[in-house]
Design an enzyme around this catalytic site. Structure first.
Site, PDB file in Angstrom:
ATOM      1  CD  GLU A 188     -45.878  48.718 -43.368  1.00 58.58           C
ATOM      2  OE1 GLU A 188     -46.278  49.884 -43.394  1.00 58.58           O
ATOM      3  OE2 GLU A 188     -45.122  48.267 -42.473  1.00 58.58           O
ATOM      4  CB  CYS A 189     -41.782  46.572 -48.480  1.00 60.81           C
ATOM      5  SG  CYS A 189     -40.444  46.742 -49.677  1.00 60.81           S
TER       6      CYS A 189
END
Length: 464
Positions: free
Chosen positions: A338-339
């Protein structure tokens, strides 16, 4: 089953930047120093404030958000957490009534209603006197089934200023003033592009320095607020009512080992995401991308968000781990990023005029920008089957990133998510797929995407 009379309160502000986070941290630490067991919560999709609240209370902080969680799920999460302590403190976000639309859906006030919790409002009183009474009166009467239990005046200029503010509120409203804080000469916790600087980076001795900063804020709260009155308000909260069943009543036996990176580069994880994996049968192993210590045998890998840009140089220098992660992906290991985790899996990261090599799983790079490139709640539809999501799944999440994804040949990329709300990576898509590796800017909360943890662990089990 938890008792339904547990003390609780919500700390809110009129807008972002009013000082409610500093106040929440100071009150949480002050209540903890008084001998109470404080259970902290943060409203909204926020990792940094939640981490500081957890540090202030000495226990993990949970995030509550009506966008992610339906009413029963939210109340169950809150009740079963809050019952573990003496008092629950919930820090709101943005302005008290600010939500996703003109109706204020998913606002801090809406959260307070769902929790039947009294609200204490922090007000920045800079260059304001009698007008504060109009603001307090308006907030108290603005919505039904809303209990404004008190106000705390922030950034006051002196005793004369505080006296006028207090008398104005007492004359024109029946809302008690629970404190009046002076302007702080210096913020003990500095800020940067995504908010407060995390304690992981807060000086060479981050934990000890963070504790000293929190103790300094506690001293401010102890001196300038009425802690006894605040506790009485929490203790007089309305009966919570019926409490939904626990979220994970029957955890599965251990069936897979999943590593998750937890260091100064990547540390954005909702507590519930980790617990969901454990209850689905995962043994979780904390790892670091900054150390060259060999990793144990794994069945899966979880790379959360964080600040890879501030750690770009040591991440790039650790070539052995970069190569190891790439080889794990090439061998088909289930990897969810994630990210910040996605940024690490790219070919390179560009930050402040320099380019740093990353793991090289995906043929793209990320470029750090001075302004946010994606910000807010998201909603996406899975358009490809993967080990994590089935085609047609609708995923609620959020994004907050200053980097953008740069692809030389976008047509060669496989995106598994079509953004229905939010920006994503490229052209309204997110969730790059390469073998069993998924990476995107989108953050999820496991309780909003209940199939995620089970799918992740099942994929790891099948590979094992």
């Amino acid at each position: 089953m938890p008792n339904s009379t547990f003390p609780r309160l919500v700390l809110a502000g009129l807008s972002g930047g009013t000082g409610k986070t500093i106040l929440s941290l100071g009150l949480t630490r002050a209540l903890s120093r008084s001998g109470r067991s404080v259970v902290p919560f943060k409203k909204g999709p926020d990792y940094i404030d939640a981490a500081w609240l957890g540090l202030a209370a000495g226990r993990a902080c949970s995030n509550l958000d009506p966008y992610f969680l339906d009413r029963d799920t939210l109340r169950s999460l809150f009740a079963h957490r809050a019952a573990q302590g003496d008092i629950a403190v919930v820090e709101g976000n943005r302005g008290l009534f600010d939500g996703m639309d003109e109706q204020g859906s998913c606002s801090t006030a809406e959260l307070a209603r769902q929790l039947s919790a009294p609200v204490i409002l922090a007000i920045d009183c800079t260059k304001m006197t009698r007008t504060v009474a109009a603001i307090v009166a308006g907030c108290a009467a603005f919505e039904e089934d809303f209990h404004l239990a008190g106000v705390i005046l922030n950034r006051t200029a002196g005793e004369r200023h505080r006296s006028i503010l207090r008398r104005s509120i007492e004359t024109h409203t029946d809302i008690p003033v629970l404190g009046a804080l002076p302007k702080l000469g210096e913020n003990p916790i500095p800020e940067r592009h995504m908010g407060l600087v995390p304690d992981q980076e807060f000086g060479s001795e981050g934990y000890e320095t963070g504790q000293k900063a929190l103790d300094a804020l506690a001293c401010v709260a102890e001196e300038w607020t009425d802690l006894d009155a605040i506790v009485r308000i929490a203790e007089q909260a309305a009966d919570f009512g019926s409490i939904p069943a626990p979220l994970w009543p029957n955890p599965k036996s251990r069936r897979a080992r999943i590593g998750y990176v937890l260091d100064a580069a990547l540390w954005f994880y909702y507590q519930e995401n980790l617990e969901a994996l454990e209850h689905a049968g995962a043994e979780l192993v904390p790892l670091s991308l900054l150390s060259d210590t060999p990793w144990p045998e794994l069945d899966g890998l979880y790379l959360g968000g964080g600040f890879p840009e501030t750690m770009a140089e040591p991440l790039a220098a650790n070539e052995s781990i970069r190569n190891h992660v790439r080889k794990l992906s090439e061998k088909g290991m289930p990897i969810y990023a994630e990210c910040g985790g996605f940024m690490y899996l790219c070919e390179a990261l560009e930050f402040e005029g320099r380019t740093y090599p990353m793991a090289g799983v995906f043929p793209v790079r990320t470029q750090f920008c001075p302004r946010p490139q994606g910000l807010g709640y998201t909603r996406a539809e899975a358009v490809l089957d993967s080990v994590f999501y089935a085609r047609g799944d609708v995923i609620s999440g959020h994004e907050f990133h200053y980097s953008l994804c740069v692809a030389e040949v976008p047509g060669d990329l496989s995106f598994s998510l079509k953004m229905l709300r939010g920006k994503g990576m490229l052209d309204g898509h997110d969730g790059l797929i390469m073998r069993n590796t998924f990476a995107g800017y989108n953050h999820i909360h496991a309780l909003a995407v209940p199939q995620w943890a089970e799918n992740f662990v099942s994929a790891c089990t099948a590979r094992r």
